[in-house]
Design a protein around this motif. Structure first.
Motif, PDB file in Angstrom:
ATOM      1  N   GLY A 145       0.819  -1.209   0.000  1.00  0.00           N
ATOM      2  CA  GLY A 145       0.000   0.000   0.000  1.00  0.00           C
ATOM      3  C   GLY A 145       0.850   1.255   0.000  1.00  0.00           C
ATOM      4  N   ILE A 146       1.932   1.236   0.781  1.00  0.00           N
ATOM      5  CA  ILE A 146       2.843   2.384   0.798  1.00  0.00           C
ATOM      6  C   ILE A 146       3.430   2.606  -0.596  1.00  0.00           C
ATOM      7  N   ILE A 147       3.787   1.520  -1.278  1.00  0.00           N
ATOM      8  CA  ILE A 147       4.332   1.644  -2.636  1.00  0.00           C
ATOM      9  C   ILE A 147       3.290   2.250  -3.566  1.00  0.00           C
ATOM     10  N   ARG A 148       2.047   1.853  -3.419  1.00  0.00           N
ATOM     11  CA  ARG A 148       0.976   2.432  -4.242  1.00  0.00           C
ATOM     12  C   ARG A 148       0.844   3.929  -3.940  1.00  0.00           C
ATOM     13  N   GLY A 149       0.902   4.309  -2.668  1.00  0.00           N
ATOM     14  CA  GLY A 149       0.858   5.726  -2.309  1.00  0.00           C
ATOM     15  C   GLY A 149       2.045   6.489  -2.864  1.00  0.00           C
ATOM     16  N   LEU A 150       3.214   5.859  -2.847  1.00  0.00           N
ATOM     17  CA  LEU A 150       4.423   6.451  -3.426  1.00  0.00           C
ATOM     18  C   LEU A 150       4.238   6.681  -4.917  1.00  0.00           C
ATOM     19  N   ALA A 151       3.689   5.695  -5.609  1.00  0.00           N
ATOM     20  CA  ALA A 151       3.482   5.821  -7.054  1.00  0.00           C
ATOM     21  C   ALA A 151       2.507   6.959  -7.356  1.00  0.00           C
ATOM     22  N   GLU A 152       1.462   7.075  -6.564  1.00  0.00           N
ATOM     23  CA  GLU A 152       0.521   8.183  -6.751  1.00  0.00           C
ATOM     24  C   GLU A 152       1.241   9.515  -6.559  1.00  0.00           C
ATOM     25  N   HIS A 153       2.094   9.572  -5.558  1.00  0.00           N
ATOM     26  CA  HIS A 153       2.837  10.801  -5.270  1.00  0.00           C
ATOM     27  C   HIS A 153       3.757  11.185  -6.427  1.00  0.00           C
ATOM     28  N   THR A 154       4.436  10.210  -7.015  1.00  0.00           N
ATOM     29  CA  THR A 154       5.378  10.504  -8.095  1.00  0.00           C
ATOM     30  C   THR A 154       4.685  10.634  -9.447  1.00  0.00           C
ATOM     31  N   GLY A 155       3.417  10.238  -9.506  1.00  0.00           N
ATOM     32  CA  GLY A 155       2.699  10.285 -10.781  1.00  0.00           C
ATOM     33  C   GLY A 155       3.065   9.144 -11.707  1.00  0.00           C
ATOM     34  N   GLN A 156       3.692   8.112 -11.178  1.00  0.00           N
ATOM     35  CA  GLN A 156       4.062   6.955 -11.985  1.00  0.00           C
ATOM     36  C   GLN A 156       3.013   5.860 -11.823  1.00  0.00           C
ATOM     37  N   GLU A 157       2.737   5.173 -12.892  1.00  0.00           N
ATOM     38  CA  GLU A 157       1.809   4.054 -12.870  1.00  0.00           C
ATOM     39  C   GLU A 157       2.608   2.775 -12.623  1.00  0.00           C
ATOM     40  N   VAL A 158       2.235   2.029 -11.588  1.00  0.00           N
ATOM     41  CA  VAL A 158       2.935   0.785 -11.282  1.00  0.00           C
ATOM     42  C   VAL A 158       1.943  -0.325 -10.985  1.00  0.00           C
ATOM     43  N   VAL A 159       2.418  -1.540 -11.149  1.00  0.00           N
ATOM     44  CA  VAL A 159       1.707  -2.733 -10.714  1.00  0.00           C
ATOM     45  C   VAL A 159       2.575  -3.349  -9.628  1.00  0.00           C
ATOM     46  N   VAL A 160       1.964  -3.605  -8.472  1.00  0.00           N
ATOM     47  CA  VAL A 160       2.682  -4.198  -7.346  1.00  0.00           C
ATOM     48  C   VAL A 160       2.129  -5.600  -7.125  1.00  0.00           C
ATOM     49  N   SER A 161       3.029  -6.575  -7.031  1.00  0.00           N
ATOM     50  CA  SER A 161       2.604  -7.958  -6.792  1.00  0.00           C
ATOM     51  C   SER A 161       3.588  -8.633  -5.847  1.00  0.00           C
ATOM     52  N   GLN A 162       3.169  -9.805  -5.380  1.00  0.00           N
ATOM     53  CA  GLN A 162       4.043 -10.609  -4.515  1.00  0.00           C
ATOM     54  C   GLN A 162       4.129 -12.023  -5.070  1.00  0.00           C
ATOM     55  N   PRO A 163       5.191 -12.310  -5.822  1.00  0.00           N
ATOM     56  CA  PRO A 163       5.346 -13.677  -6.319  1.00  0.00           C
ATOM     57  C   PRO A 163       5.590 -14.688  -5.202  1.00  0.00           C
ATOM     58  N   GLU A 164       6.074 -14.209  -4.054  1.00  0.00           N
ATOM     59  CA  GLU A 164       6.257 -15.059  -2.873  1.00  0.00           C
ATOM     60  C   GLU A 164       5.735 -14.282  -1.669  1.00  0.00           C
ATOM     61  N   CYS A 165       5.031 -14.986  -0.764  1.00  0.00           N
ATOM     62  CA  CYS A 165       4.490 -14.319   0.426  1.00  0.00           C
ATOM     63  C   CYS A 165       4.422 -15.315   1.586  1.00  0.00           C
ATOM     64  N   GLU A 166       4.931 -14.891   2.714  1.00  0.00           N
ATOM     65  CA  GLU A 166       4.894 -15.742   3.906  1.00  0.00           C
ATOM     66  C   GLU A 166       3.461 -16.089   4.318  1.00  0.00           C
ATOM     67  N   HIS A 167       2.520 -15.182   4.052  1.00  0.00           N
ATOM     68  CA  HIS A 167       1.118 -15.437   4.395  1.00  0.00           C
ATOM     69  C   HIS A 167       0.503 -16.530   3.526  1.00  0.00           C
ATOM     70  N   GLU A 168       1.190 -16.839   2.419  1.00  0.00           N
ATOM     71  CA  GLU A 168       0.723 -17.897   1.510  1.00  0.00           C
ATOM     72  C   GLU A 168       1.550 -19.170   1.664  1.00  0.00           C
ATOM     73  N   GLY A 169       2.394 -19.216   2.703  1.00  0.00           N
ATOM     74  CA  GLY A 169       3.187 -20.404   2.966  1.00  0.00           C
ATOM     75  C   GLY A 169       4.600 -20.384   2.403  1.00  0.00           C
ATOM     76  N   ASP A 170       4.977 -19.292   1.733  1.00  0.00           N
ATOM     77  CA  ASP A 170       6.337 -19.195   1.196  1.00  0.00           C
ATOM     78  C   ASP A 170       7.321 -18.860   2.317  1.00  0.00           C
ATOM     79  N   GLN A 171       8.602 -19.005   2.022  1.00  0.00           N
ATOM     80  CA  GLN A 171       9.662 -18.768   3.001  1.00  0.00           C
ATOM     81  C   GLN A 171       9.953 -17.282   3.212  1.00  0.00           C
TER      82      GLN A 171
END
Length: 180
Positions: A145-171
């Motif tokens: 969410g912070i990265i999304r807020g940062l992108a809004e601040h800079t006026g850059q369009e970004v897609v943020v994803s998590q190919p690995e996540c501890e909440h999904e069982g990854d390391q």
């Protein structure tokens, strides 16, 4: 966790759902602090997790969505408090590097006991940055969410994803930011 996070969480909740809802959360949570927060004090992390849990329950949203929304909202608040020099970075990737290499270094000078997340940068091209988000608090969705807020601040369009996540069982939690 530093009180500034709790103070800003309260402001976020009040802006979205009103003072009464914030008061309701504090009363129901029955927190050790009593929900009386100051920006410079330190509070148990569990208080934030309890409050987020109540928001999730009462508003029927996921913890991921609640953390992401708070992160996106709080970026502008934290940016205004950032140390001198932090405002020199106008690119999402440059700013993320600055978080690790400059902003968190400055925060540690002021608060040596602060427990801050660390970014281990894994790969970077002109349009893609991938890093390992490391924090015992496991607030990777808040970071997104912070990265999304940062992108809004800079006026850059970004897609943020998590190919690995501890909440999904990854390391680990790996966050990928793509400029579009």
């Amino acid at each position: 966790m530093k009180g500034i996070v709790f103070v800003k969480f309260g402001e976020f909740i009040e802006e979205l759902w009103g003072d009464e809802f914030w008061d309701e959360l504090l009363e129901e949570a029955d927190l050790p602090s009593g929900g009386i927060y100051t920006a410079v004090a330190t509070y148990d992390d569990e208080e934030l997790f309890t409050l987020i849990g109540l928001v999730v329950e009462k508003k029927n949203i996921s913890s991921k969505d609640a953390q992401f929304a708070f992160g996106q909202w709080v970026f502008k608040e934290l940016y205004s408090l950032a140390p001198g020099g932090a405002h020199d970075f106008k690119d999402v990737f440059e700013f993320l590097h600055a978080v690790q290499n400059f902003i968190h270094v400055e925060v540690k000078k002021l608060n040596p006991d602060a427990l801050l997340p660390e970014f281990e940068f894994l790969s970077e091209t002109a349009n893609e940055l991938t890093f390992n988000y490391q924090s015992p608090r496991k607030l990777c969705f808040f970071c997104e969410g912070i990265i999304r807020g940062l992108a809004e601040h800079t006026g850059q369009e970004v897609v943020v994803s998590q190919p690995e996540c501890e909440h999904e069982g990854d390391q680990r939690c790996v966050i990928k930011v793509e400029k579009v």
